[in-house]
Scaffold this active site. Structure first.
Site, PDB file in Angstrom:
ATOM      1  N   LYS A 219      51.419  -9.487  77.112  1.00  0.00           N
ATOM      2  CA  LYS A 219      51.127  -8.308  76.290  1.00  0.00           C
ATOM      3  C   LYS A 219      50.385  -8.678  75.021  1.00  0.00           C
ATOM      4  O   LYS A 219      49.355  -8.093  74.677  1.00  0.00           O
ATOM      5  CB  LYS A 219      52.426  -7.562  75.953  1.00  0.00           C
ATOM      6  CG  LYS A 219      53.104  -6.888  77.146  1.00  0.00           C
ATOM      7  CD  LYS A 219      54.350  -6.137  76.715  1.00  0.00           C
ATOM      8  CE  LYS A 219      54.961  -5.350  77.875  1.00  0.00           C
ATOM      9  NZ  LYS A 219      55.477  -6.232  78.919  1.00  0.00           N
ATOM     10  N   ARG A 300      55.733 -19.532  69.776  1.00  0.00           N
ATOM     11  CA  ARG A 300      56.967 -20.273  69.525  1.00  0.00           C
ATOM     12  C   ARG A 300      56.614 -21.655  69.016  1.00  0.00           C
ATOM     13  O   ARG A 300      55.756 -22.341  69.599  1.00  0.00           O
ATOM     14  CB  ARG A 300      57.810 -20.388  70.807  1.00  0.00           C
ATOM     15  CG  ARG A 300      58.484 -19.090  71.199  1.00  0.00           C
ATOM     16  CD  ARG A 300      59.626 -18.760  70.235  1.00  0.00           C
ATOM     17  NE  ARG A 300      60.290 -17.519  70.553  1.00  0.00           N
ATOM     18  CZ  ARG A 300      59.977 -16.348  70.010  1.00  0.00           C
ATOM     19  NH1 ARG A 300      58.964 -16.285  69.133  1.00  0.00           N
ATOM     20  NH2 ARG A 300      60.645 -15.263  70.325  1.00  0.00           N
ATOM     21  N   GLU A 329      62.962 -23.545  61.872  1.00  0.00           N
ATOM     22  CA  GLU A 329      62.657 -22.451  60.943  1.00  0.00           C
ATOM     23  C   GLU A 329      63.856 -22.151  60.052  1.00  0.00           C
ATOM     24  O   GLU A 329      64.955 -21.920  60.567  1.00  0.00           O
ATOM     25  CB  GLU A 329      62.243 -21.187  61.726  1.00  0.00           C
ATOM     26  CG  GLU A 329      60.939 -21.367  62.467  1.00  0.00           C
ATOM     27  CD  GLU A 329      60.421 -20.090  63.120  1.00  0.00           C
ATOM     28  OE1 GLU A 329      61.136 -19.057  63.086  1.00  0.00           O
ATOM     29  OE2 GLU A 329      59.287 -20.104  63.630  1.00  0.00           O
ATOM     30  N   HIS A 348      56.720 -16.814  59.878  1.00  0.00           N
ATOM     31  CA  HIS A 348      57.089 -16.027  61.073  1.00  0.00           C
ATOM     32  C   HIS A 348      56.922 -14.524  60.799  1.00  0.00           C
ATOM     33  O   HIS A 348      57.868 -13.742  60.929  1.00  0.00           O
ATOM     34  CB  HIS A 348      58.527 -16.328  61.500  1.00  0.00           C
ATOM     35  CG  HIS A 348      58.764 -16.069  62.960  1.00  0.00           C
ATOM     36  ND1 HIS A 348      59.599 -16.821  63.729  1.00  0.00           N
ATOM     37  CD2 HIS A 348      58.256 -15.122  63.811  1.00  0.00           C
ATOM     38  CE1 HIS A 348      59.624 -16.382  64.979  1.00  0.00           C
ATOM     39  NE2 HIS A 348      58.814 -15.345  65.048  1.00  0.00           N
TER      40      HIS A 348
END
Length: 612
Positions: A219, A300, A329, A348
């Site tokens: 997507k 990712r 993270e 992010h």
């Protein structure tokens, strides 16, 4: 969409087996194969899937009762207000952020659903600590690498995500990083704010005419491709699962992994983090790239070997990198990669737009609520993906499949080991147009739950069967006629078992029961070789007797005297004056005295009481 009761029943927590159910049976390794039907077409499928110990559900039931019957949802990371409002209208919501792993394990046994983003690790230990109460985990976002899907499946816990609401936001952020990196926006901004004017140092590169490789054409990747085409770039993509026609529709060529990385000027990463993609961008792959390539990662952090990327930046193989995600993270404060002059970084932010945050919150709230209601969400990631149209069409057959499984297992004599189950569907529909995965799960549920404390639902049915050595074989008899009716009948056969009711045995020696859906209601239509027609509601009394006048009246009189209401009755016989089976539907369970009187009735050769 709201589904019929059977499917809700399949996904919801189940009560313990009722007292008086069939004794615990040994489910052993597969035995002899069933002989195929002669003269008919069929296809055979075998249950194969990934169960752990049976979940303890009593505590969850008690906790829900104490909460007034409303489910409880634990939200461990910030969620948009609209999503929280939707959840609160349906459930008790506990927002507890920044929980330690120990705190999460302590809380999870008190909740029915868990909503997380990317920071919360939903591990096997979390599912074990839930003790069977946790029914759904909702991941507010696309990736589900922070959820142990195998453990979730074993626990019968549905995992849903929100894959569409932040698609555009993530694609826009990738393009923003693409342009910012190409024109040194972040570096020039920082320089100017320190009082410097370094126009010659921050000369950028143009995007038009350059080749960008989209690694992962899902997507987000396809949306990035559309935008890159609009910027005048040549777009290629690599994705082993993407349809070629979908790529060609927007002017994108699908190529091999090596062709993509070796010919691109820009590489944009949009692949999931899986065992096969972990650190897929490493020293070896960087060495295959065109010198001076530029890399964008909004997927990712784990797909990139960060030490290898740092080496590639230092030796000039990678001219620049724009990173929104990291292996750890937040990354360490002294990270050389973050502080590298040729690296543009954001914390992010791929899904961080006001619109996307609200959209994700609403999408995951709707999926979690639907799952708690027992609806099979379209965004479920560890359950059979069945379209809404198929669900609606097969819904009347769902309860039939479970009832037949439950009836068949109660006909097995205690101590027999169920080695294999054969489910035969008769249909005028082509086998490739008949999706029976839900029905297979329901047959498994009907067989396993009455003889164990296991909790079976559509998520873990195949896994339960495999773990218990229960071989599920599916076949289809192709009938002549209209394919508008998906299934004419469902037959369940148990081979190599002893039966407590000899009348249920076929000529092959297998326990055999068959049913149909009539006017939306499941009916039993065959027991062994005997044709009957009785609604599968309440409880069932089967009597095998000599076919002679008066037997029906005598048994009916006993039931009436004991104040037991008969709701259905049907008699099937082989031939006049020979053996017959009387199938009687009754609302209540007969007491021992009633059963004794029935057994003493002349010409009644055997009988069995079955709970449906």
């Amino acid at each position: 969409m709201a589904l019929a009761t059977p499917l809700r029943h399949l996904l919801a927590a189940q009560p313990e087996p009722a007292a008086g159910a069939a004794p615990s049976l040994a489910l052993t390794q597969p035995g002899r194969a069933f002989p195929p039907h002669r003269g008919v077409r069929f296809r055979a499928r075998h249950a194969a899937a990934p169960l752990s110990s049976p979940p303890a559900r009593a505590a969850g039931v008690a906790a829900r009762a104490a909460g007034g019957g409303r489910p409880t949802v634990l939200v461990t990371e910030k969620l948009g207000a609209a999503g929280l409002e939707l959840l609160r209208a349906f459930a008790n919501v506990d927002c507890a952020y920044e929980l330690t792993a120990e705190e999460l394990r302590a809380k999870v046994s008190l909740v029915d659903a868990l909503v997380v983003r990317s920071a919360t690790r939903v591990t096997r230990e979390v599912f074990e600590a839930a003790r069977g109460r946790l029914r759904v985990v909702g991941r507010a976002g696309v990736g589900i690498d922070n959820v142990d899907l195998q453990a979730a499946t074993e626990a019968g816990c549905l995992v849903v995500n929100a894959p569409t609401a932040n698609t555009v936001a993530a694609a826009e952020h990738a393009v923003a990083l693409l342009a910012a990196m190409a024109r040194n926006v972040a570096q020039a901004d920082a320089s100017l704010k320190t009082g410097k004017w370094q126009r010659s140092k921050y000369v950028g590169v143009s995007l038009v005419g350059k080749t960008i490789a989209i690694m992962g054409f899902g997507k987000v990747g396809s949306e990035v491709a559309r935008r890159a085409k609009g910027l005048g770039m040549d777009v290629i993509a690599h994705d082993p699962y993407a349809p070629v026609d979908r790529a060609r529709a927007i002017g994108v060529d699908l190529v091999s992994f090596d062709d993509a990385i070796s010919t691109a000027d820009f590489i944009s990463l949009h692949m999931p983090l899986t065992p096969s993609t972990t650190k897929i961008f490493n020293d070896e792959t960087f060495a295959k790239m065109t010198k001076g390539v530029r890399l964008i990662n909004v997927a990712r952090g784990g797909v990139v070997d960060e030490e290898a990327l740092l080496r590639a930046l230092d030796n000039g193989t990678v001219a620049q990198a724009a990173l929104d995600v990291f292996f750890e993270e937040p990354p360490p404060k002294d990270s050389k990669l973050v502080h590298h002059e040729n690296v543009t970084v954001t914390p992010h932010l791929g899904a961080s737009t006001t619109e996307a945050q609200e959209g994700v919150a609403l999408e995951i709230a709707e999926a979690v609520i639907g799952a708690l209601k027992g609806e099979l969400a379209a965004t479920a990631v560890n359950a059979p993906m069945v379209s809404a149209e198929i669900l609606a069409e097969l819904s009347p057959y769902v309860i039939l499949a479970e009832k037949l499984g439950r009836l068949a297992v109660q006909l097995v004599a205690g101590g027999s080991g169920i080695k294999a189950v054969k489910v035969v569907y008769s249909s005028a529909r082509d086998p490739d147009d008949l999706d029976t995965r839900i029905l297979r799960a329901m047959v498994t549920k009907g067989i396993v739950e009455p003889i164990s404390s296991a909790f079976v639902n559509i998520v873990n049915a195949d896994y339960v069967a495999k773990q218990r050595g229960l071989r599920i074989i599916e076949e289809q008899i192709l009938l002549d006629g209209s394919p508008e009716v998906p299934i004419n009948s469902i037959q369940v056969q148990l081979a190599n078992v002893e039966s407590k009711f000899a009348g249920a045995l076929s000529d092959d020696g297998d326990i055999r029961v068959e049913g149909k859906v009539k006017d939306g209601t499941p009916h039993l239509t065959l027991v062994g070789p005997f044709s009957v027609d009785v609604s599968l509601e309440g409880n069932l009394l089967l009597c095998r007797q000599v076919d002679q006048p008066g037997i029906i009246g005598k048994v009916g009189s006993i039931l009436g005297t004991m104040n037991l209401n008969v709701n259905f009755m049907s008699v099937g016989r082989i031939a006049p004056g020979k053996q017959a089976i009387m199938a009687i539907g009754i609302d209540e369970e007969p007491d021992k005295e009633a059963l004794k009187l029935i057994g003493e009735t002349p010409s009644v050769q055997e009988f069995v009481f079955l709970k449906l």
